[in-house]
Design a protein around this motif. Structure first.
Motif, PDB file in Angstrom:
ATOM      1  N   SER A  12       0.841  -1.201   0.000  1.00  0.00           N
ATOM      2  CA  SER A  12       0.000   0.000   0.000  1.00  0.00           C
ATOM      3  C   SER A  12       0.878   1.253   0.000  1.00  0.00           C
ATOM      4  O   SER A  12       1.916   1.284   0.661  1.00  0.00           O
ATOM      5  N   GLY A  35      -7.818  -1.734  -7.062  1.00  0.00           N
ATOM      6  CA  GLY A  35      -8.124  -1.493  -5.652  1.00  0.00           C
ATOM      7  C   GLY A  35      -9.439  -0.735  -5.487  1.00  0.00           C
ATOM      8  O   GLY A  35     -10.166  -0.930  -4.509  1.00  0.00           O
ATOM      9  N   TYR A  38     -12.290  -3.138  -5.033  1.00  0.00           N
ATOM     10  CA  TYR A  38     -12.413  -3.690  -3.673  1.00  0.00           C
ATOM     11  C   TYR A  38     -12.930  -2.621  -2.707  1.00  0.00           C
ATOM     12  O   TYR A  38     -13.690  -2.912  -1.787  1.00  0.00           O
ATOM     13  N   ARG A  39     -12.507  -1.387  -2.940  1.00  0.00           N
ATOM     14  CA  ARG A  39     -12.971  -0.297  -2.081  1.00  0.00           C
ATOM     15  C   ARG A  39     -14.481  -0.054  -2.274  1.00  0.00           C
ATOM     16  O   ARG A  39     -15.203   0.185  -1.312  1.00  0.00           O
ATOM     17  N   ARG A  92     -12.081   6.593  -0.950  1.00  0.00           N
ATOM     18  CA  ARG A  92     -10.728   6.911  -0.446  1.00  0.00           C
ATOM     19  C   ARG A  92     -10.762   7.271   1.029  1.00  0.00           C
ATOM     20  O   ARG A  92      -9.726   7.537   1.623  1.00  0.00           O
ATOM     21  N   VAL A 100     -11.117  -2.409   4.017  1.00  0.00           N
ATOM     22  CA  VAL A 100     -10.994  -2.980   2.668  1.00  0.00           C
ATOM     23  C   VAL A 100     -10.142  -4.248   2.598  1.00  0.00           C
ATOM     24  O   VAL A 100     -10.468  -5.176   1.845  1.00  0.00           O
ATOM     25  N   SER A 101      -9.085  -4.336   3.397  1.00  0.00           N
ATOM     26  CA  SER A 101      -8.258  -5.544   3.315  1.00  0.00           C
ATOM     27  C   SER A 101      -9.011  -6.776   3.803  1.00  0.00           C
ATOM     28  O   SER A 101      -8.813  -7.877   3.283  1.00  0.00           O
ATOM     29  N   ALA A 104     -11.354  -7.646   0.983  1.00  0.00           N
ATOM     30  CA  ALA A 104     -10.614  -8.156  -0.182  1.00  0.00           C
ATOM     31  C   ALA A 104     -10.039  -9.548   0.065  1.00  0.00           C
ATOM     32  O   ALA A 104      -9.556 -10.194  -0.858  1.00  0.00           O
ATOM     33  N   ARG A 110     -13.190 -11.751  -4.226  1.00  0.00           N
ATOM     34  CA  ARG A 110     -12.078 -11.777  -5.182  1.00  0.00           C
ATOM     35  C   ARG A 110     -12.521 -12.389  -6.513  1.00  0.00           C
ATOM     36  O   ARG A 110     -12.193 -11.886  -7.581  1.00  0.00           O
ATOM     37  N   ILE A 133      -2.274  -8.701  -9.640  1.00  0.00           N
ATOM     38  CA  ILE A 133      -2.521  -8.516 -11.076  1.00  0.00           C
ATOM     39  C   ILE A 133      -1.525  -9.334 -11.912  1.00  0.00           C
ATOM     40  O   ILE A 133      -1.903  -9.994 -12.868  1.00  0.00           O
ATOM     41  N   ARG A 158       1.271   8.824   2.198  1.00  0.00           N
ATOM     42  CA  ARG A 158      -0.176   8.622   2.367  1.00  0.00           C
ATOM     43  C   ARG A 158      -0.754   9.658   3.324  1.00  0.00           C
ATOM     44  O   ARG A 158      -1.859  10.151   3.128  1.00  0.00           O
ATOM     45  N   ARG A 181      -2.773  -3.303   6.732  1.00  0.00           N
ATOM     46  CA  ARG A 181      -3.215  -3.705   5.392  1.00  0.00           C
ATOM     47  C   ARG A 181      -2.151  -4.552   4.697  1.00  0.00           C
ATOM     48  O   ARG A 181      -2.456  -5.565   4.081  1.00  0.00           O
ATOM     49  N   ASP A 185      -2.935  -8.226   3.477  1.00  0.00           N
ATOM     50  CA  ASP A 185      -2.825  -8.464   2.029  1.00  0.00           C
ATOM     51  C   ASP A 185      -1.796  -9.553   1.717  1.00  0.00           C
ATOM     52  O   ASP A 185      -1.983 -10.356   0.807  1.00  0.00           O
TER      53      ASP A 185
HETATM   54  O1   DC Z   1      -4.573  -0.180  -4.012  1.00  0.00           O
HETATM   55  P1   DC Z   1      -5.525   0.199  -2.877  1.00  0.00           P
HETATM   56  O2   DC Z   1      -4.823   0.681  -1.639  1.00  0.00           O
HETATM   57  O3   DC Z   1      -6.594   1.136  -3.316  1.00  0.00           O
HETATM   58  O4   DC Z   1      -6.227  -1.187  -2.488  1.00  0.00           O
HETATM   59  C1   DC Z   1      -7.156  -1.266  -1.460  1.00  0.00           C
HETATM   60  C2   DC Z   1      -7.159  -2.648  -0.863  1.00  0.00           C
HETATM   61  O5   DC Z   1      -7.706  -3.568  -1.790  1.00  0.00           O
HETATM   62  C3   DC Z   1      -5.818  -3.190  -0.450  1.00  0.00           C
HETATM   63  O6   DC Z   1      -5.603  -3.057   0.935  1.00  0.00           O
HETATM   64  C4   DC Z   1      -5.860  -4.647  -0.815  1.00  0.00           C
HETATM   65  C5   DC Z   1      -7.001  -4.779  -1.767  1.00  0.00           C
HETATM   66  N1   DC Z   1      -6.607  -5.136  -3.128  1.00  0.00           N
HETATM   67  C6   DC Z   1      -6.464  -6.475  -3.410  1.00  0.00           C
HETATM   68  O7   DC Z   1      -6.572  -7.302  -2.524  1.00  0.00           O
HETATM   69  N2   DC Z   1      -6.178  -6.861  -4.674  1.00  0.00           N
HETATM   70  C7   DC Z   1      -6.034  -5.966  -5.653  1.00  0.00           C
HETATM   71  N3   DC Z   1      -5.785  -6.372  -6.893  1.00  0.00           N
HETATM   72  C8   DC Z   1      -6.160  -4.588  -5.373  1.00  0.00           C
HETATM   73  C9   DC Z   1      -6.434  -4.196  -4.080  1.00  0.00           C
END
Ligand code: DC
Length: 229
Positions: A12, A35, A38-39, A92, A100-101, A104, A110, A133, A158, A181, A185
């Protein structure tokens, strides 16, 4: 020139989206902020009091979630729409960042997000950033970047970003949130954050944006060359 897929994964607040936007502008590619999806799902769960620890509740809720990126003609960037409402700013907020974590990490969430992300890559000429990704969404991407930076530098970046919008945010709160996070993650069961074997590491602790872009543009050219037969 041949168009490729560029994936940017990492911790992050490493500046993934900043780099992704720079690349998309320079190459005239589409930028997708995975992200944000997921948000947006997290925002929906909070707003609708969905218990994400219950698989049945999650599956039911996902049926009512429609996600879309629509272009903002002023910025030239896609903005996140949740059920036709622009939530680009709301997602945001700290309240979403705090949850969010956890959201996610839920398998059904997912699967839902990844299926849509894979479809977006059918057309090449795309930069997508996230956590999985290069490993899961586009394992055959032509260029994979794994970003990292010192935690102190990430916290400062941040904090500045959030403080501009909300003067009540504290440095400690931001540090705690980033560390938590990163931990969730990288340690979740389903597609945890990790570097793809063929990803190039980019540590930008001591790189300015200009030098970073220059370096990565060289990688892009190399990747295009390597994949042009
Ligand atoms: O990139 P970001 O901080 O906006 O992502 C927010 C959350 O989403 C991050 O804590 C983990 C999750 N995330 C994920 O698990 N897989 C992704 N491809 C993108 C984000």
């Amino acid at each position: 020139m041949k168009k490729i897929i560029i994936t940017i994964d990492g911790y992050s607040s490493c500046g993934k989206s900043t780099l992704a936007k720079q690349l998309a502008r320079k190459l005239n590619y589409t930028y997708i902020d995975s992200g944000a999806m997921y948000r947006a799902i997290t925002l929906y769960f909070i707003q609708n009091r969905v218990d994400w620890l219950s698989t049945a509740a999650v599956v039911e809720a996902l049926k009512n979630i429609h996600l879309e990126f629509a272009l903002n003609s002023l910025t030239g960037l896609g903005e996140m729409y949740l059920n036709n409402e622009n939530v680009e700013h709301l997602i945001r907020e700290m309240i979403v960042a705090e949850k969010v974590s956890e959201v996610a990490a839920v398998k059904e969430v997912r699967d839902f997000a990844v299926a849509q992300q894979k479809k977006m890559g059918v057309r090449k000429g795309m930069v997508m950033d996230g956590r999985d990704i290069g490993t899961v969404v586009f394992p055959h991407a032509e260029l994979k970047i794994f970003m990292t930076a010192d935690i102190a530098i990430r916290v400062e970046r941040r904090f500045k970003e959030l403080f501009e919008k909300n003067k009540n945010v504290s440095l400690d709160e931001v540090k705690e949130n980033l560390e938590l996070r990163d931990y969730i993650d990288a340690n979740r069961e389903v597609s945890p954050l990790r570097k793809a074997e063929d990803a190039i590491i980019l540590d930008n602790s001591n790189l300015n944006l200009e030098n970073q872009l220059q370096l990565v543009m060289q990688w892009v050219e190399d990747a295009i060359m390597a994949h042009t037969s």
